[in-house]
Design a protein around this motif. Structure first.
Motif, mmCIF file in Angstrom:
data_model
loop_
_atom_site.group_PDB
_atom_site.id
_atom_site.type_symbol
_atom_site.label_atom_id
_atom_site.label_comp_id
_atom_site.label_asym_id
_atom_site.label_seq_id
_atom_site.Cartn_x
_atom_site.Cartn_y
_atom_site.Cartn_z
ATOM 1 N N HIS A 1 118.702 41.160 53.884
ATOM 2 C CA HIS A 1 118.548 40.795 52.482
ATOM 3 C C HIS A 1 118.428 42.115 51.723
ATOM 4 N N ASN A 2 118.831 42.153 50.467
ATOM 5 C CA ASN A 2 118.653 43.379 49.673
ATOM 6 C C ASN A 2 117.205 43.410 49.172
ATOM 7 N N ASP A 3 116.312 43.905 50.023
ATOM 8 C CA ASP A 3 114.876 43.759 49.740
ATOM 9 C C ASP A 3 114.059 44.999 50.088
ATOM 10 N N VAL A 4 114.663 46.175 49.938
ATOM 11 C CA VAL A 4 113.919 47.413 50.204
ATOM 12 C C VAL A 4 112.714 47.511 49.263
ATOM 13 N N GLY A 5 111.520 47.686 49.845
ATOM 14 C CA GLY A 5 110.304 47.819 49.045
ATOM 15 C C GLY A 5 109.592 46.521 48.775
ATOM 16 N N ASN A 6 110.079 45.418 49.352
ATOM 17 C CA ASN A 6 109.440 44.126 49.142
ATOM 18 C C ASN A 6 108.057 44.089 49.793
ATOM 19 N N PHE A 7 107.217 43.161 49.360
ATOM 20 C CA PHE A 7 105.896 42.988 49.963
ATOM 21 C C PHE A 7 105.474 41.531 49.842
ATOM 22 N N LEU A 8 104.499 41.140 50.673
ATOM 23 C CA LEU A 8 103.952 39.793 50.699
ATOM 24 C C LEU A 8 102.445 39.866 50.518
ATOM 25 N N VAL A 9 101.876 38.831 49.902
ATOM 26 C CA VAL A 9 100.425 38.741 49.742
ATOM 27 C C VAL A 9 99.981 37.341 50.143
ATOM 28 N N PHE A 10 98.961 37.271 50.981
ATOM 29 C CA PHE A 10 98.304 36.019 51.343
ATOM 30 C C PHE A 10 96.838 36.110 50.959
ATOM 31 N N ALA A 11 96.203 34.963 50.683
ATOM 32 C CA ALA A 11 94.771 34.888 50.396
ATOM 33 C C ALA A 11 94.190 33.714 51.174
ATOM 34 N N ASP A 12 93.156 33.966 51.961
ATOM 35 C CA ASP A 12 92.572 32.937 52.825
ATOM 36 C C ASP A 12 93.636 32.260 53.685
ATOM 37 N N GLY A 13 94.620 33.045 54.139
ATOM 38 C CA GLY A 13 95.663 32.514 54.986
ATOM 39 C C GLY A 13 96.747 31.744 54.270
ATOM 40 N N GLN A 14 96.668 31.677 52.926
ATOM 41 C CA GLN A 14 97.636 30.911 52.153
ATOM 42 C C GLN A 14 98.615 31.850 51.433
ATOM 43 N N PRO A 15 99.912 31.503 51.399
ATOM 44 C CA PRO A 15 100.900 32.372 50.761
ATOM 45 C C PRO A 15 100.722 32.435 49.252
ATOM 46 N N VAL A 16 100.757 33.649 48.718
ATOM 47 C CA VAL A 16 100.616 33.877 47.276
ATOM 48 C C VAL A 16 101.913 34.471 46.714
ATOM 49 N N LEU A 17 102.321 35.630 47.193
ATOM 50 C CA LEU A 17 103.615 36.219 46.860
ATOM 51 C C LEU A 17 104.434 36.245 48.139
ATOM 52 N N VAL A 18 105.669 35.707 48.082
ATOM 53 C CA VAL A 18 106.394 35.436 49.313
ATOM 54 C C VAL A 18 107.826 35.935 49.252
ATOM 55 N N ASP A 19 108.456 35.962 50.420
ATOM 56 C CA ASP A 19 109.891 36.128 50.584
ATOM 57 C C ASP A 19 110.470 34.727 50.752
ATOM 58 N N PRO A 20 111.570 34.392 50.066
ATOM 59 C CA PRO A 20 112.076 33.031 50.199
ATOM 60 C C PRO A 20 112.544 32.688 51.602
ATOM 61 N N GLY A 21 112.946 33.699 52.379
ATOM 62 C CA GLY A 21 113.498 33.448 53.690
ATOM 63 C C GLY A 21 114.991 33.195 53.611
ATOM 64 N N ALA A 22 115.570 32.837 54.737
ATOM 65 C CA ALA A 22 117.019 32.636 54.812
ATOM 66 C C ALA A 22 117.356 31.155 54.697
ATOM 67 N N PRO A 23 118.265 30.783 53.798
ATOM 68 C CA PRO A 23 118.722 29.398 53.741
ATOM 69 C C PRO A 23 119.601 29.068 54.945
ATOM 70 N N THR A 24 119.992 27.828 55.051
ATOM 71 C CA THR A 24 120.846 27.373 56.149
ATOM 72 C C THR A 24 122.125 28.213 56.204
ATOM 73 N N TYR A 25 122.472 28.675 57.401
ATOM 74 C CA TYR A 25 123.648 29.515 57.554
ATOM 75 C C TYR A 25 124.926 28.723 57.276
ATOM 76 N N THR A 26 125.830 29.365 56.560
ATOM 77 C CA THR A 26 127.152 28.808 56.288
ATOM 78 C C THR A 26 128.179 29.919 56.483
ATOM 79 N N ALA A 27 129.445 29.594 56.295
ATOM 80 C CA ALA A 27 130.479 30.630 56.372
ATOM 81 C C ALA A 27 130.236 31.718 55.336
ATOM 82 N N GLN A 28 129.743 31.345 54.163
ATOM 83 C CA GLN A 28 129.489 32.340 53.114
ATOM 84 C C GLN A 28 128.448 33.361 53.545
ATOM 85 N N THR A 29 127.484 32.926 54.345
ATOM 86 C CA THR A 29 126.414 33.822 54.793
ATOM 87 C C THR A 29 126.982 35.063 55.483
#
Length: 221
Positions: A14-42
């Motif tokens: 993913h074009n995500d140089v410098g990205n970061f994540l934050v959790f609080a009490d084990g719960q996601p606060v700022l996240v990465d969306p992750g990868a959608p279902t793979y297709t030919a376009q992927t």
């Protein structure tokens, strides 16, 4: 908190140089969306037309209206990691991760966990030109309330099954203006992780500046 530098030619990138994540009490606060279902376009030349692979939909700046580009040359420089009993932080120059059209000379990002207190993000930048709008983008599965100047409150929706967590993001309202965009999740793989939608919090520069420093703080209430 988790943060990374790297480059934009990694496997399954993913074009995500410098990205970061934050959790609080084990719960996601700022996240990465992750990868959608793979297709030919992927795996095609149109890979980065998919929103979830673009830097504008990660916790990253869009500079003069320009997002990061794909390729080994688009990378974080001067990456420094520091950890001790009071903090853990990653500092890097994100400017080389953006193409020439971004007109960015330097973008020094510091993401710091002040242990037991808060997360601090410092964006110190220098541009060669201004135009097209510069924003900070953040992705969250939480509801966002920006009704109070200088802060955005993040908490689960009333009907959410997630445990209750409440986080306040503080910013300088003289420099930045917030808006919140709802991203509907029609892809089954992403919906399985996040539900019906994610929210994108956008902090937009109020006045174009060639050089400035923006500081944000996230703390649990």
């Amino acid at each position: 908190m988790a943060a990374w530098g790297g480059h934009n030619a990694q496997s399954h990138n993913h074009n995500d140089v410098g990205n970061f994540l934050v959790f609080a009490d084990g719960q996601p606060v700022l996240v990465d969306p992750g990868a959608p279902t793979y297709t030919a376009q992927t795996f095609s030349a149109r890979r980065y037309d998919i929103w979830a692979f673009q830097s504008g939909f990660h916790n990253l700046p869009t500079i003069n209206g320009v997002m990061q580009s794909a390729g080994r040359q688009f990378a974080a420089h001067a990456v420094i990691c520091e950890t001790n009993d009071s903090l853990a932080q990653l500092q890097m120059n994100l400017a080389p991760a953006y193409p020439a059209a971004a007109k960015v000379k330097s973008w020094l990002r510091t993401v710091r966990l002040n242990r037991g207190r808060n997360v601090e993000i410092v964006e110190a930048f220098e541009l060669t030109e201004t135009g097209g709008g510069t924003t900070l983008n953040f992705l969250t599965p939480l509801d966002a309330d920006n009704s109070q100047p200088g802060q955005v409150t993040l908490r689960p929706a009333a009907q959410s099954v997630r445990p209750s967590v409440k986080v306040r993001m503080e910013y300088d309202p003289t420099k930045l203006a917030p808006s919140i965009e709802r991203i509907a999740l029609t892809d089954g793989r992403l919906a399985q992780s996040w539900g019906t939608h994610l929210n994108r919090l956008v902090l937009r520069a109020k006045s174009p500046a060639l050089q400035d420093t923006w500081t944000l703080r996230l703390g649990q209430e």
